[in-house]
Design an enzyme around this catalytic site. Structure first.
Site, PDB file in Angstrom:
ATOM      1  CG  HIS A 196      89.547 -30.933  19.204  1.00  0.00           C
ATOM      2  ND1 HIS A 196      90.404 -31.032  18.132  1.00  0.00           N
ATOM      3  CD2 HIS A 196      88.294 -30.932  18.684  1.00  0.00           C
ATOM      4  CE1 HIS A 196      89.704 -31.078  17.010  1.00  0.00           C
ATOM      5  NE2 HIS A 196      88.431 -31.026  17.313  1.00  0.00           N
ATOM      6  N   PRO A 197      91.162 -33.725  19.491  1.00  0.00           N
ATOM      7  CG  PRO A 197      90.067 -35.287  18.112  1.00  0.00           C
ATOM      8  CD  PRO A 197      89.819 -34.074  18.968  1.00  0.00           C
ATOM      9  CB  VAL A 198      94.294 -30.757  16.549  1.00  0.00           C
ATOM     10  CG1 VAL A 198      93.703 -31.353  15.287  1.00  0.00           C
ATOM     11  CG2 VAL A 198      93.381 -29.689  17.133  1.00  0.00           C
ATOM     12  CE  LYS A 199      93.026 -27.069  21.737  1.00  0.00           C
ATOM     13  NZ  LYS A 199      91.852 -27.240  20.894  1.00  0.00           N
ATOM     14  CG  HIS A 200     100.054 -30.056  23.718  1.00  0.00           C
ATOM     15  ND1 HIS A 200      99.381 -28.978  23.207  1.00  0.00           N
ATOM     16  CD2 HIS A 200     101.371 -29.702  23.732  1.00  0.00           C
ATOM     17  CE1 HIS A 200     100.232 -28.019  22.917  1.00  0.00           C
ATOM     18  NE2 HIS A 200     101.453 -28.426  23.228  1.00  0.00           N
TER      19      HIS A 200
END
Length: 387
Positions: A195-199
């Protein structure tokens, strides 16, 4: 003049570079948009990064969890333990197969599932009553899977490690070895999210890692409708076009252009992780002299998907930060308090430590492109509120 942000500062943000865009563009101009070579390349490189034998790329982290429960053969009525402090998918994957979800309360210092409470739950029921355990490396802090594995072996459980928050994270086992999250040494299966907020960001996407060749083969088949084209596995062979659906599977594939983005993002995963740890160290130092702010416990192998503080007036701080263009978030609403799970019999008060944590927790900005000025502005704003 004091620093003022010229755009909102979120709790998390993707980092897309020209190299990422070039990688996706090259794939868009190639012969394959899906089921092509970039999928295998991403799987191979991710497995090497994590230290696992096999990796299977899928459409999202929830699909990864569902495939794990399918591959492990979760049946209606089987009972699986997880934490109430997680995204609902960690529990929902059991329900997708008709299984029953049980929760164990958290360690208030870390917000991780408390393995002492897991043991108490297991010992309160006959052996064989429970079938599996889904620990979550919450916020990026790894669960001690060595202890979890001991419990699993003693009580006959499988383990799915939800490592969505922790690629690159690790804990140190009793022999002094670093056990990287998802490396397959202690859990039967592990899952990750992109997901976009992941590493590592691919927009949507997920990965399952394992060291089991049997589970790996099951995952590959279940990911693609339960269909095989391998002549060695088929009941008959009508010609080059022939394929067989041998079990009920799903379309959980991920397209090549997202895997191209994942390969590109993976090249700077270590740099992003180092930056997250630097930011966390600065937060730790800043909050050391603020008794009203209590960060969750840290460790050397923390991957810092999130940086979480606890304050008395959580809603007050949340609202105040929004007036400052700082968009904090809450992770998570305890799963057992969701209406769906309350209809299954869970109720407020069942897990008091999880509920107390929820009442005071707040995730503040943590992402590699957060600038030093922005971070100092966040710290100053929190200091202003608590003063």
């Amino acid at each position: 003049m004091p620093f003022q942000p010229n755009h909102p500062i979120p709790y998390g943000r993707q980092h897309i570079t020209d190299s990422d865009i070039q990688a996706v563009t090259e794939t868009l101009r190639s012969d394959f948009l899906t089921q092509g070579p970039k999928v295998g390349e991403f799987e191979e490189k991710f497995a090497a990064y994590i230290g696992a034998r096999y990796a299977v790329a899928v459409s999202n982290g929830t699909a990864a969890l569902h495939l794990c429960t399918l591959a492990l053969g979760v049946q209606p009525g089987q009972r699986v333990i997880t934490t109430p402090i997680t995204f609902a998918a960690s529990a929902n994957c059991v329900r997708y197969c008709g299984g029953e979800v049980y929760f164990a309360d958290i360690d208030p210092a870390t917000a991780l599932i408390d393995l002492v409470k897991v043991r108490a739950l297991l010992e309160a029921h006959p052996k064989g009553y429970f079938h599996g355990l889904i620990p979550v490396d919450f916020a990026g802090l790894p669960v001690n899977l060595e202890e979890a594995r001991q419990l699993a072996d003693e009580f006959g459980l499988w383990i799915i490690e939800d490592a969505c928050h922790a690629p690159g994270g690790f804990f140190t086992d009793r022999q002094g070895r670093q056990q990287r999250c998802g490396n397959g040494q202690l859990a039967d299966l592990a899952i990750f999210s992109f997901h976009p907020v992941k590493h590592i960001a691919t927009g949507e996407g997920g990965m399952v890692t394992t060291n089991s060749p049997e589970l790996y083969e099951k995952l590959l088949t279940l990911r693609t409708h339960g269909i095989t084209k391998d002549p060695a596995k088929m009941h008959r062979h009508d010609g080059g076009w022939y394929m067989e659906m041998q079990t009920l599977g799903y379309n959980y594939r991920i397209p090549d252009m997202l895997c191209a983005l994942g390969v590109s993002q993976l090249e700077r995963a270590d740099a992003g992780l180092a930056r997250r740890r630097d930011l966390a160290a600065r937060y730790d130092e800043a909050f050391a002299d603020m008794p009203a702010v209590t960060p969750l416990a840290t460790a050397a192998g923390h991957a810092y998907h999130l940086y979480i503080i606890q304050v008395v007036d959580r809603k007050g701080l949340y609202d105040f930060l929004r007036t400052k263009q700082i968009f904090a978030q809450v992770h998570y609403i305890p799963v057992h308090t969701m209406p769906y799970y309350q209809e299954l019999g869970w109720k407020n008060g069942d897990f008091p430590l999880a509920e107390q944590y929820y009442a005071h927790c707040l995730s503040i900005p943590m992402f590699p492109t957060l600038t030093d000025e922005e971070q100092q502005y966040v710290i100053a704003s929190i200091r202003e509120f608590v003063a």
